[in-house]
Design an enzyme around this catalytic site. Structure first.
Site, PDB file in Angstrom:
ATOM      1  CG  ASP A 105      -2.047   0.890   1.250  1.00 24.69           C
ATOM      2  OD1 ASP A 105      -2.460   1.295   0.150  1.00 24.69           O
ATOM      3  OD2 ASP A 105      -2.566   1.213   2.348  1.00 24.69           O
TER       4      ASP A 105
ATOM      5  CD  GLU B  91      -3.900   8.390  -4.273  1.00 24.19           C
ATOM      6  OE1 GLU B  91      -3.901   7.243  -3.762  1.00 24.19           O
ATOM      7  OE2 GLU B  91      -4.020   9.435  -3.611  1.00 24.19           O
TER       8      GLU B  91
ATOM      9  CG  HIS C 169      -5.640   7.619   3.987  1.00 25.05           C
ATOM     10  ND1 HIS C 169      -4.662   8.190   3.226  1.00 25.05           N
ATOM     11  CD2 HIS C 169      -6.005   6.486   3.336  1.00 25.05           C
ATOM     12  CE1 HIS C 169      -4.431   7.438   2.158  1.00 25.05           C
ATOM     13  NE2 HIS C 169      -5.247   6.401   2.194  1.00 25.05           N
TER      14      HIS C 169
ATOM     15  CB  ILE D  39     -11.498  -1.234   4.452  1.00 24.65           C
ATOM     16  CG1 ILE D  39     -12.566  -0.816   3.420  1.00 24.65           C
ATOM     17  CG2 ILE D  39     -12.060  -1.219   5.884  1.00 24.65           C
ATOM     18  CD1 ILE D  39     -13.732  -1.787   3.289  1.00 24.65           C
TER      19      ILE D  39
END
Ligand code: G3H
Ligand code: 13P
Ligand code: NA
Ligand code: ZN
Length: 328
Positions: free
Chosen positions: A82, A141, A197, A275
């Protein structure tokens, strides 16, 4: 078996479902994710942040995920890195055995300063080149996560922009998305549509002005073959906030991304839904409640097994809502 993310996302697109991607730092999270997936026969994406590697140590984290693959051989598992801050970080993850990496070039290498389009496209393109050469998938992203009303990037330490952001930075344009996919050839595209976030995403239940699912629809229409990723997609369950606060915690009023809005996104190209916060909240609530109700207990397995149960219920609910049941 360990699989690449591309394989799972292509399957998800073909069958019209979305995959929750849960962050993992410890054994209890890993067990919750796998036990829930096993129960409903769902495929799994587990992702590890830089913070997770710092906490558990890279070898422990890697073997935790490999242990899941060993115990649940019938469940396909993606081992995803991530928010990689640089091509070097992604390269190291691939050497560690990750089957998928995120190159987050929306921020500079410090993980705080928004970057230029050119920088983002260049580092992401480089990561795609060396990753695809060894069968590893890449998520990129475009756009910076943040609250469209306040310009705040969110509360997570280590991940997220510093200082106020502009509305344009925080809402990915269709033109940028199209250009970025063409320039980088990423397997999955994270976009910014008003989520952020951490637990403090919205000060009231979000309306269409602050959570721009309409923009997901526009981007999907322009890029029908691109797998869209939603970050900052915890729903911040009000029932867990209540339990935390009832048993000595202090978390102010706050709202997350409603599950039904995510489901709407999944109808329009969202295939990966990140998540982390929801599992943190459930686990904290479960521990607080257990400790308060059993003040003389001191065996960590007693309260840690409560966290597994609490997190497992969240995982189950997401697998079911996102349509993953029976897809493993
Ligand atoms: O993207 C942020 C994730 O929630 C990971 O958070 O850096 O605290 O592990 P972390
Ligand atoms: P949440 O903080 O909403 O759980 O988002 C997690 C995330 O986007 C990890 O990359
Ligand atoms: Na990611
Ligand atoms: Zn994220």
């Amino acid at each position: 078996a360990l699989v690449s993310m591309r394989q799972l996302l292509d399957h998800a697109a073909e069958h019209g479902y979305g995959l929750p991607a849960f962050n993992v730092n410890n054994l209890e999270q890993m067990r919750a994710i796998m036990e829930a997936a096993d129960q409903v026969n769902a495929p799994v994406i587990v992702q590890a942040s830089a913070g997770a590697r710092k906490y558990a140590g890279a070898p422990f984290l890697r073997h935790l995920i490999l242990a899941a693959v060993e115990e649940f051989p019938h469940i396909p598992v993606v081992m995803h890195q991530d928010h990689g801050a640089s091509p070097d970080v992604c390269q190291r993850s691939i050497q560690l055995g990750f089957s998928s990496v995120m190159m987050d070039g929306s921020l500079q290498e410090d993980g705080k300063t928004p970057s230029s389009y050119e920088y983002n496209a260049e580092v992401t393109r480089r990561v795609v080149q060396f990753s695809h050469a060894c069968g590893v998938s890449v998520e990129g992203e475009i756009g910076v996560l943040g609250n469209l009303e306040t310009g705040e990037a969110g509360e997570e330490d280590g991940v997220g922009a510093e200082g106020k952001l502009s509305h344009d930075q925080m809402l990915t344009s269709v033109a940028d998305a199209v250009r970025f996919v063409r320039d980088t050839n990423v397997d999955a595209l994270a976009i910014a549509v008003g989520t952020s976030h951490g637990a403090y995403k919205f000060t009231r239940p979000p309306t269409g002005e602050v959570l721009r699912i309409d923009r997901i629809k526009e981007i999907h229409a322009a890029l029908p073959n691109t797998h869209i990723v939603m970050h900052g997609s915890s729903s911040v369950p009000q029932e867990w906030l209540k339990i935390i606060n009832e048993f000595g915690g202090d978390i102010g009023e706050t709202y997350g991304v409603p599950v039904e809005e995510i489901v709407e996104g999944i109808k329009h190209g969202v295939r990966k839904v990140n998540i982390d916060t929801d599992l943190r909240l459930a686990s904290t609530g479960a521990i607080r409640r257990f400790m308060a109700q059993h003040p003389s207990e001191f065996d960590p397995r007693k309260y840690l097994s409560k966290t597994v149960e609490a997190m497992k219920q969240i995982c189950l609910a997401r697998y079911q809502a996102f349509g993953c049941e029976g897809m493993a």
